[in-house]
Design a protein around this motif. Structure first.
Motif, short mmCIF file in Angstrom:
data_model
loop_
_atom_site.label_atom_id
_atom_site.label_comp_id
_atom_site.label_asym_id
_atom_site.label_seq_id
_atom_site.Cartn_x
_atom_site.Cartn_y
_atom_site.Cartn_z
N SER A 23 1.05 -1.35 0.09
CA SER A 23 0.37 -0.05 0.19
C SER A 23 0.38 1.51 0.33
O SER A 23 1.69 1.73 0.62
CB SER A 23 -1.06 -0.59 1.40
OG SER A 23 -2.06 0.63 1.29
N GLU A 30 -3.81 6.55 -1.90
CA GLU A 30 -3.98 5.77 -1.88
C GLU A 30 -3.83 4.63 -2.79
O GLU A 30 -5.14 4.58 -3.47
CB GLU A 30 -4.70 4.99 -0.76
CG GLU A 30 -4.33 4.10 0.26
CD GLU A 30 -3.18 3.97 1.25
OE1 GLU A 30 -2.99 5.43 1.42
OE2 GLU A 30 -2.56 3.57 1.48
N ARG A 32 -2.79 0.24 -4.11
CA ARG A 32 -2.95 -0.68 -3.73
C ARG A 32 -2.33 -2.25 -4.91
O ARG A 32 -3.14 -1.46 -5.61
CB ARG A 32 -4.22 -1.66 -2.36
CG ARG A 32 -4.18 -0.83 -1.38
CD ARG A 32 -5.63 -1.15 -0.86
NE ARG A 32 -5.83 -0.71 0.19
CZ ARG A 32 -5.31 -0.55 1.49
NH1 ARG A 32 -4.60 -1.26 2.29
NH2 ARG A 32 -6.15 0.17 1.99
N ASP A 86 6.03 0.38 1.89
CA ASP A 86 4.85 -0.39 2.26
C ASP A 86 4.27 0.94 3.05
O ASP A 86 4.84 1.16 3.93
CB ASP A 86 5.06 -1.90 2.68
CG ASP A 86 3.78 -2.33 2.70
OD1 ASP A 86 2.34 -1.84 2.57
OD2 ASP A 86 3.12 -2.61 3.94
#
Length: 174
Positions: A23, A30, A32, A86
């Motif tokens: 992420s 954001e 992912r 991450d």
């Protein structure tokens, strides 16, 4: 974590492919993705997120064309594993402009003809913005020293220094 191809290659050079979820907060959004643990941040940005502004130059950390900001610090994305980023904030060249208005450093590069062939320009601009945020643009010599990790093969160095000093001394945002 997902492991594929658990059997090593017959010659012993390849191991299992291990994929992990990652992420990232990229340019304020954001994101992912799932990546092979060996994937560089550069390849994740370009291949998984289609952010091709960051350039793959030498792919060995020597040219600076892949410079991005990770948690506000400049890094060579070709030497940074995506999995190690991450949960962190990534800013790329695509994230510098605001509301369609180029960043002052982007404008200064255009104004001073510091773009030249353009291949190294995104990495140069990302380093230049960080250089000013780090307070290391006090003189032309400072700029040359702290931009030394970014190579320009077409010879735009005098124009790049002028653009950075313009922003540094003009009170424009970094």
């Amino acid at each position: 974590m997902v492991v594929n191809g658990s059997a090593a290659a017959a010659d012993g050079t390849a191991g299992p492919v291990v994929r992990v979820p990652v992420s990232l907060r990229v340019n304020g959004t954001e994101r992912r993705i799932e990546v092979d643990t060996r994937t560089s941040l550069l390849d994740a940005l370009r291949d998984a997120l289609a952010l091709t502004g960051t350039k793959k130059g030498c792919d060995q950390g020597q040219c600076g064309a892949c410079t991005v900001h990770l948690d506000g610090k400049r890094v060579l994305s070709c030497l940074t594993l995506a999995a190690s980023a991450d949960g962190r904030e990534v800013r790329t060249i695509e994230g510098l402009a605001r509301d369609g208005v180029p960043h002052p450093m982007q404008e200064a590069f255009a104004r001073h003809d510091a773009l030249q062939c353009g291949y190294c320009t995104p990495g140069q601009i990302m380093s230049a913005v960080a250089l000013i945020e780090e307070g290391r643009a006090g003189s032309d010599d400072d700029v040359r020293e702290f931009m030394s990790g970014n190579l320009c093969r077409c010879g735009a160095y005098p124009h790049i220094v002028a653009a950075i000093r313009d922003v540094a001394t003009g009170g424009r945002r970094a």
